[in-house]
Scaffold this motif. Structure first.
Motif, PDB file in Angstrom:
ATOM      1  N   GLY A   1     -13.707   7.615  -0.042  1.00  0.00           N
ATOM      2  CA  GLY A   1     -14.273   6.516  -0.812  1.00  0.00           C
ATOM      3  C   GLY A   1     -13.217   5.515  -1.229  1.00  0.00           C
ATOM      4  O   GLY A   1     -12.053   5.874  -1.451  1.00  0.00           O
ATOM      5  N   THR A   2     -13.623   4.260  -1.311  1.00  0.00           N
ATOM      6  CA  THR A   2     -12.771   3.204  -1.863  1.00  0.00           C
ATOM      7  C   THR A   2     -13.539   2.486  -2.960  1.00  0.00           C
ATOM      8  O   THR A   2     -14.772   2.362  -2.900  1.00  0.00           O
ATOM      9  N   VAL A   3     -12.821   2.026  -3.955  1.00  0.00           N
ATOM     10  CA  VAL A   3     -13.466   1.287  -5.038  1.00  0.00           C
ATOM     11  C   VAL A   3     -14.053  -0.005  -4.489  1.00  0.00           C
ATOM     12  O   VAL A   3     -13.617  -0.507  -3.434  1.00  0.00           O
ATOM     13  N   ALA A   4     -15.041  -0.532  -5.177  1.00  0.00           N
ATOM     14  CA  ALA A   4     -15.787  -1.684  -4.659  1.00  0.00           C
ATOM     15  C   ALA A   4     -14.872  -2.859  -4.325  1.00  0.00           C
ATOM     16  O   ALA A   4     -15.050  -3.528  -3.298  1.00  0.00           O
ATOM     17  N   ALA A   5     -13.878  -3.115  -5.171  1.00  0.00           N
ATOM     18  CA  ALA A   5     -13.015  -4.275  -4.961  1.00  0.00           C
ATOM     19  C   ALA A   5     -12.137  -4.138  -3.731  1.00  0.00           C
ATOM     20  O   ALA A   5     -11.622  -5.137  -3.214  1.00  0.00           O
ATOM     21  N   ALA A   6     -11.971  -2.903  -3.219  1.00  0.00           N
ATOM     22  CA  ALA A   6     -11.065  -2.684  -2.079  1.00  0.00           C
ATOM     23  C   ALA A   6     -11.809  -2.470  -0.770  1.00  0.00           C
ATOM     24  O   ALA A   6     -11.176  -2.287   0.274  1.00  0.00           O
ATOM     25  N   ARG A   7     -13.129  -2.483  -0.790  1.00  0.00           N
ATOM     26  CA  ARG A   7     -13.872  -2.225   0.441  1.00  0.00           C
ATOM     27  C   ARG A   7     -13.694  -3.378   1.426  1.00  0.00           C
ATOM     28  O   ARG A   7     -13.705  -4.541   1.045  1.00  0.00           O
ATOM     29  N   GLY A   8     -13.496  -3.000   2.675  1.00  0.00           N
ATOM     30  CA  GLY A   8     -13.259  -4.007   3.701  1.00  0.00           C
ATOM     31  C   GLY A   8     -11.816  -4.424   3.821  1.00  0.00           C
ATOM     32  O   GLY A   8     -11.488  -5.284   4.649  1.00  0.00           O
ATOM     33  N   SER A   9     -10.927  -3.805   3.048  1.00  0.00           N
ATOM     34  CA  SER A   9      -9.521  -4.201   3.057  1.00  0.00           C
ATOM     35  C   SER A   9      -8.656  -3.302   3.935  1.00  0.00           C
ATOM     36  O   SER A   9      -7.443  -3.504   4.007  1.00  0.00           O
ATOM     37  N   GLY A  10      -9.255  -2.296   4.571  1.00  0.00           N
ATOM     38  CA  GLY A  10      -8.500  -1.413   5.445  1.00  0.00           C
ATOM     39  C   GLY A  10      -8.004  -0.138   4.804  1.00  0.00           C
ATOM     40  O   GLY A  10      -7.383   0.690   5.484  1.00  0.00           O
ATOM     41  N   ILE A  11      -8.261   0.056   3.516  1.00  0.00           N
ATOM     42  CA  ILE A  11      -7.780   1.255   2.823  1.00  0.00           C
ATOM     43  C   ILE A  11      -8.400   2.511   3.434  1.00  0.00           C
ATOM     44  O   ILE A  11      -7.712   3.511   3.687  1.00  0.00           O
ATOM     45  N   ALA A  12      -9.704   2.495   3.688  1.00  0.00           N
ATOM     46  CA  ALA A  12     -10.365   3.675   4.241  1.00  0.00           C
ATOM     47  C   ALA A  12      -9.801   4.021   5.619  1.00  0.00           C
ATOM     48  O   ALA A  12      -9.613   5.194   5.949  1.00  0.00           O
TER      49      ALA A  12
ATOM     50  N   VAL B   1       0.844  -1.202   0.000  1.00  0.00           N
ATOM     51  CA  VAL B   1       0.000   0.000   0.000  1.00  0.00           C
ATOM     52  C   VAL B   1       0.879   1.253   0.000  1.00  0.00           C
ATOM     53  O   VAL B   1       1.867   1.329   0.729  1.00  0.00           O
ATOM     54  N   ARG B   2       0.486   2.210  -0.806  1.00  0.00           N
ATOM     55  CA  ARG B   2       1.124   3.525  -0.827  1.00  0.00           C
ATOM     56  C   ARG B   2       0.035   4.587  -0.712  1.00  0.00           C
ATOM     57  O   ARG B   2      -1.053   4.436  -1.275  1.00  0.00           O
ATOM     58  N   ILE B   3       0.345   5.673   0.012  1.00  0.00           N
ATOM     59  CA  ILE B   3      -0.568   6.808   0.115  1.00  0.00           C
ATOM     60  C   ILE B   3       0.205   8.062  -0.277  1.00  0.00           C
ATOM     61  O   ILE B   3       1.295   8.311   0.239  1.00  0.00           O
ATOM     62  N   ARG B   4      -0.343   8.829  -1.220  1.00  0.00           N
ATOM     63  CA  ARG B   4       0.318  10.037  -1.701  1.00  0.00           C
ATOM     64  C   ARG B   4      -0.667  11.204  -1.673  1.00  0.00           C
ATOM     65  O   ARG B   4      -1.885  11.007  -1.707  1.00  0.00           O
ATOM     66  N   VAL B   5      -0.124  12.420  -1.592  1.00  0.00           N
ATOM     67  CA  VAL B   5      -0.970  13.608  -1.629  1.00  0.00           C
ATOM     68  C   VAL B   5      -1.215  13.998  -3.086  1.00  0.00           C
ATOM     69  O   VAL B   5      -0.366  13.782  -3.958  1.00  0.00           O
ATOM     70  N   ALA B   6      -2.392  14.594  -3.328  1.00  0.00           N
ATOM     71  CA  ALA B   6      -2.802  14.898  -4.701  1.00  0.00           C
ATOM     72  C   ALA B   6      -2.444  16.339  -5.058  1.00  0.00           C
ATOM     73  O   ALA B   6      -3.305  17.153  -5.405  1.00  0.00           O
TER      74      ALA B   6
END
Length: 299
Positions: free
Chosen positions: A233-244, A154-159
């Motif tokens: 928001g997270t895309v449907a395939a990533a929901r429940g994976s901890g991204i949010a 996982v990577r998180i970047r600023v926009a």
């Protein structure tokens, strides 16, 4: 006296909003910068905004915002409790303005349940209460809210780059599609609604897993003491994976570093993804409720 608002009126509008909010919600954190952003995203400030004065005292404020490329418009309206007739007058003026628009308008107005307009004016004028949202807040601090440790994939970047701002736009459009009140918009219109040229984009984060962009958090720091999560928001395939959760904890840490005492957001009480349970599990508490009122105005 009634006239249109200008950017120079932002300090007076801010005082009015905070006086009303202190009574209706117990909070008074609106800033001049936030009001200026609200006024800038109005399509035609001279025709779509109204200020009502009792002598030199500003007693009511209303504005129309385009919420889509179609006929959906959001309404913001504030009136002091001792000036209800002025608030009702502005309500009638904005309804008349909506009837002048090509195709009419689908108006949405959010108010607390005991707002003077909700009690005295809206039902009699055909407005319907169609949804309830909750505004939640969570206390943050530098010591308790550290940046999260990210998994290896996982990577998180600023926009901050134009390209990533467009990625943020696409993720918001995808992840909020089908949610109550959400209307798809084109990129240029979205940027106007976001007051993009004056926004601090370092408070918008994009999460990717294995190089694929899967989530977005759009925040802003315009309130006096509270950071704000505008979209998550997270895309449907990533929901429940901890991204949010990772995005939120990133935001908690950043807002705490910037001296915010709390982070706030709004959540639909009928959200199909159990968002309310998710947020309360992360330490958010209910601050107040807001009802969405709707009126369809024919051209």
């Amino acid at each position: 006296m009634v006239r249109a608002a200008t950017l120079a009126d932002a300090p007076a509008v801010r005082l009015l909003i905070n006086e009303v909010d202190l009574v209706d919600t117990g909070d008074a954190g609106y800033s001049v910068e936030e009001v200026e952003g609200d006024l800038r995203r109005t399509a035609d400030l001279a025709r779509d905004s109204w200020l009502a004065f009792d002598g030199d005292r500003l007693v009511a404020y209303a504005v129309l915002w385009p919420a889509s490329t179609g006929v959906r418009f959001d309404v913001d309206h504030y009136v002091l409790r001792d000036a209800v007739p002025a608030g009702i007058h502005l309500l009638d003026l904005l309804t008349a303005r909506a009837a002048e628009l090509p195709g009419g308008a689908d108006l949405h107005l959010a108010l607390t349940p005991d707002s003077v307009l909700a009690v005295h004016a809206l039902p009699a004028r055909g407005w319907r209460n169609v949804r309830r949202h909750h505004v939640l807040t969570r206390v943050v601090s530098v010591g308790a809210d550290l940046p999260p440790v990210l998994p290896d994939d996982v990577r998180i970047r600023v926009a901050v780059s134009p390209a990533d701002q467009e990625v943020a736009y696409r993720l918001v459009q995808e992840t909020f599609d089908g949610h109550f009140g959400f209307e798809p918009t084109g990129y240029d219109e979205w940027r106007k609604r976001m007051d993009a040229d004056h926004r601090d984009w370092s408070l918008t984060w994009i999460a990717s897993r294995n190089g694929v962009d899967t989530g977005v958090l759009v925040g802003h720091n315009d309130r006096e003491a509270t950071g704000w999560v505008q979209n998550l928001g997270t895309v449907a395939a990533a929901r429940g994976s901890g991204i949010a959760t990772l995005l939120l904890r990133t935001a908690f840490a950043e807002f705490a570093q910037r001296g915010r005492r709390a982070v706030g957001l709004g959540v639909d009480t009928e959200n199909v993804n159990n968002a309310l349970r998710f947020y309360t599990g992360l330490g958010f508490d209910l601050q107040f409720a807001a009802d969405t009122w709707r009126l369809v105005v024919a051209a």
